[in-house]
Design a protein around this motif. Structure first.
Motif, short mmCIF file in Angstrom:
data_model
loop_
_atom_site.label_atom_id
_atom_site.label_comp_id
_atom_site.label_asym_id
_atom_site.label_seq_id
_atom_site.Cartn_x
_atom_site.Cartn_y
_atom_site.Cartn_z
N GLU A 277 -18.77 1.39 -3.09
CA GLU A 277 -17.92 1.24 -4.21
C GLU A 277 -17.30 2.78 -4.66
OE1 GLU A 277 -19.53 -1.12 -7.33
OE2 GLU A 277 -19.82 -2.95 -5.93
N GLY A 278 -15.94 2.78 -5.03
CA GLY A 278 -15.72 4.10 -5.86
C GLY A 278 -15.18 4.94 -4.69
N ILE A 279 -14.87 4.65 -3.33
CA ILE A 279 -14.28 5.67 -2.38
C ILE A 279 -12.80 5.32 -2.14
CG2 ILE A 279 -16.45 6.24 -1.47
CD1 ILE A 279 -15.74 4.33 0.99
N ILE A 280 -12.18 6.10 -1.96
CA ILE A 280 -10.72 5.91 -1.19
C ILE A 280 -10.46 5.73 0.14
CG2 ILE A 280 -8.45 6.90 -1.33
CD1 ILE A 280 -8.98 8.24 -3.71
N VAL A 281 -9.85 4.69 0.58
CA VAL A 281 -9.82 4.23 2.09
C VAL A 281 -8.45 4.13 2.56
CG1 VAL A 281 -12.26 3.39 2.35
CG2 VAL A 281 -10.38 1.68 1.80
N LYS A 282 -8.05 4.16 3.88
CA LYS A 282 -6.68 3.81 4.30
C LYS A 282 -6.88 2.50 5.17
CE LYS A 282 -4.29 7.29 5.87
NZ LYS A 282 -3.71 8.38 6.74
N VAL A 283 -6.01 1.47 4.84
CA VAL A 283 -5.96 0.44 5.68
C VAL A 283 -5.29 0.41 6.93
CG1 VAL A 283 -5.06 -1.93 5.71
CG2 VAL A 283 -5.73 -1.04 3.66
N MET A 284 -5.96 0.30 8.11
CA MET A 284 -5.39 0.43 9.44
C MET A 284 -5.17 -0.84 10.08
SD MET A 284 -4.94 3.60 9.24
CE MET A 284 -4.60 4.01 11.02
N SER A 285 -5.27 -2.04 9.40
CA SER A 285 -5.15 -3.14 10.00
C SER A 285 -3.43 -3.51 10.22
CB SER A 285 -5.47 -4.36 9.21
OG SER A 285 -5.27 -5.52 9.81
N LYS A 286 -3.13 -3.60 11.68
CA LYS A 286 -1.90 -3.96 12.09
C LYS A 286 -1.26 -5.18 11.76
CE LYS A 286 -1.52 -0.46 15.67
NZ LYS A 286 -1.26 -0.15 17.18
N ALA A 287 -2.31 -6.23 11.51
CA ALA A 287 -1.95 -7.64 11.09
C ALA A 287 -1.48 -7.63 9.83
CB ALA A 287 -3.37 -8.49 10.95
N LEU A 288 -1.71 -6.52 8.90
CA LEU A 288 -1.32 -6.42 7.41
C LEU A 288 0.07 -5.67 7.49
CD1 LEU A 288 -4.55 -6.06 5.61
CD2 LEU A 288 -3.24 -8.05 5.74
N ALA A 289 0.70 -5.03 8.47
CA ALA A 289 1.69 -4.34 8.63
C ALA A 289 3.04 -4.94 8.09
CB ALA A 289 2.07 -3.78 10.18
N GLU A 290 3.26 -6.23 8.42
CA GLU A 290 4.32 -7.07 7.93
C GLU A 290 4.39 -7.25 6.33
OE1 GLU A 290 3.90 -10.94 9.77
OE2 GLU A 290 4.26 -10.12 11.95
N LYS A 291 3.03 -7.23 5.74
CA LYS A 291 2.99 -7.32 4.30
C LYS A 291 3.01 -5.89 3.60
CE LYS A 291 0.80 -11.62 4.52
NZ LYS A 291 -0.68 -12.01 3.88
N GLY A 292 3.22 -4.66 4.39
CA GLY A 292 3.44 -3.43 4.05
C GLY A 292 2.24 -2.47 3.60
N TYR A 293 1.15 -3.01 4.16
CA TYR A 293 -0.33 -2.64 3.88
C TYR A 293 -0.81 -1.51 4.74
CZ TYR A 293 -0.62 -6.44 0.11
OH TYR A 293 -0.24 -7.13 -0.58
N TYR A 294 -0.19 -1.30 6.05
CA TYR A 294 -0.47 -0.65 7.14
C TYR A 294 -0.45 0.99 6.57
CZ TYR A 294 -0.96 1.38 11.80
OH TYR A 294 -1.43 1.76 12.89
#
Length: 388
Positions: A277-294
């Motif tokens: 908890e409390g760390i900053i991460v980057k979302v690398m899931s291409k499945a979420l690219a359509e929703k703009g989270y990639y």
């Protein structure tokens, strides 16, 4: 076929109408009867059955209202637990799901006049986390089940055991350093005694050197004194070399102890999961690219079963559940604060001192805790992450 039989067109039409939800203001909670319009509700209120129920209500109204309130609250929390256990959701969304059931306890029969009052009550009593935003009230269910509490206790217990093991290792290393110091002390005392004895011998066997004014030769004793001087110099050189070797050996022994300690910590703290908890991460899931989270950043709000993180995105403020395989650590600028998420110093906070882009590693200095001030010259990018 009679006028009010089950299969008459009128009876079928009545049943079809009754299937849908009607207006809540035409519902009688005491009689549990839904009326279709204002006239029907008025007629129901004038009926004998309703009058009898109202007499019962008049005998102890507080008990009946509190009973309906408890039932309403319990059913609402059960729905939150089933449908939105780990997510932040709008209060109106949950309420609309709740009233889909025709036989639910209506809010007009409870102690709360509006949904806002009820949501504030949940926040005051600590049953839900409540947030007021420009888009309305948002709530998050606080899980207080016995299983969850037990899991948290076990997790805290494991953390304490890990800390105890680290303290034991530190104590053992300290004992070994003290033993090395104790072994060093008698050696130094012996060396000092030898030096003192040598000085006494030199003074006792000191030879006088005579010179003749008439240009005569120096006496034979001078040759022996010269030899003694050279021997003393050679002995001093040998002693210095021996001292250097001994000091070098002690330093090597201490370095080996430190290396063994780090290897032991690396073995015990190197896990196949790294989320916290409390760390900053980057979302690398291409499945979420359509929703703009990639490749979008967020912070870990909660860790579920060690491998799944509940991530709150910085831009959209949406909460996602993403596996750690589809997440990537974030490296801050030099001087920024990071957390060591895996390896020997797992869980420690550190300051980023430098980055080696060729070897894909970083140089950090641990802050606070048992290892305060220790500098790690090469730690992999995957083992550190930026802190919120």
């Amino acid at each position: 076929m009679g006028k009010n039989d089950f299969l008459t067109p009128k009876a079928i039409a009545n049943r079809i109408k009754a299937k849908g939800l009607q207006k809540l203001r035409w519902y009688c909670q005491m009689c549990q009867k839904q009326c279709r319009d204002e006239n029907g509700f008025k007629c129901h209120c004038m009926s004998e059955s309703h009058q009898r129920q109202m007499q019962i209500f008049g005998q102890n109204p507080d008990r009946i209202v509190s009973g309906y309130s408890e039932e309403f609250e319990q059913n609402f929390l059960d729905l939150m637990k089933r449908s939105h256990r780990f997510s932040r959701v709008a209060a109106t969304v949950v309420y609309n799901e709740f009233i889909h059931d025709r036989h639910h306890v209506h809010m007009n029969s409870t102690q709360w006049a509006t949904l806002t009052e009820f949501i504030k009550y949940l926040g005051r009593t600590g049953k839900c986390k409540v947030e007021e935003t420009p888009k309305g009230w948002f709530i998050t269910y606080i899980d207080r089940d016995s299983e969850t509490i037990f899991k948290e206790k076990m997790k805290n217990k494991r953390i304490k055991l890990d800390m105890v093991e680290e303290e034991k290792q530190e104590r053992e290393i300290q004992k070994q350093i003290e033993k090395a110091g104790q072994l060093k002390a008698p050696l130094e005392s012996e060396e000092n005694e030898k030096k003192a004895v040598m000085k006494e011998l030199n003074l006792e066997n000191g030879v006088k050197i005579g010179f003749s004014l008439g240009g005569g030769n120096v006496k034979g004793e001078s040759s022996s004194s010269a030899r003694l001087v050279f021997e003393e110099e050679e002995n001093e050189k040998k002693k210095k070399n021996n001292e250097r070797k001994e000091n070098g050996g002690r330093k090597n022994a201490l370095e080996e102890l430190m290396r063994e300690e780090e290897k032991a910590k690396e073995r015990s703290n190197r896990k196949d999961y790294w989320l916290c908890e409390g760390i900053i991460v980057k979302v690398m899931s291409k499945a979420l690219a359509e929703k703009g989270y990639y490749k979008q950043k967020g912070f870990v709000r909660k860790v579920i079963d060690k491998y799944v993180g509940e991530i709150e995105m910085f831009e959209s403020k949406h909460a996602l559940r993403v596996d750690q395989e589809e997440l990537e650590t974030v490296i801050p600028q030099i001087g920024g604060l990071v957390r060591i998420v895996n390896g020997a110093y797992r869980g420690s906070n550190a300051r980023l001192l430098g980055v080696d882009t060729e070897k894909f590693c970083a140089k950090v200095q641990i802050e606070k805790g048992v290892y305060d001030g220790r500098v790690i010259k090469a730690i992999e990018y995957e083992d550190i992450c930026k802190v919120v």
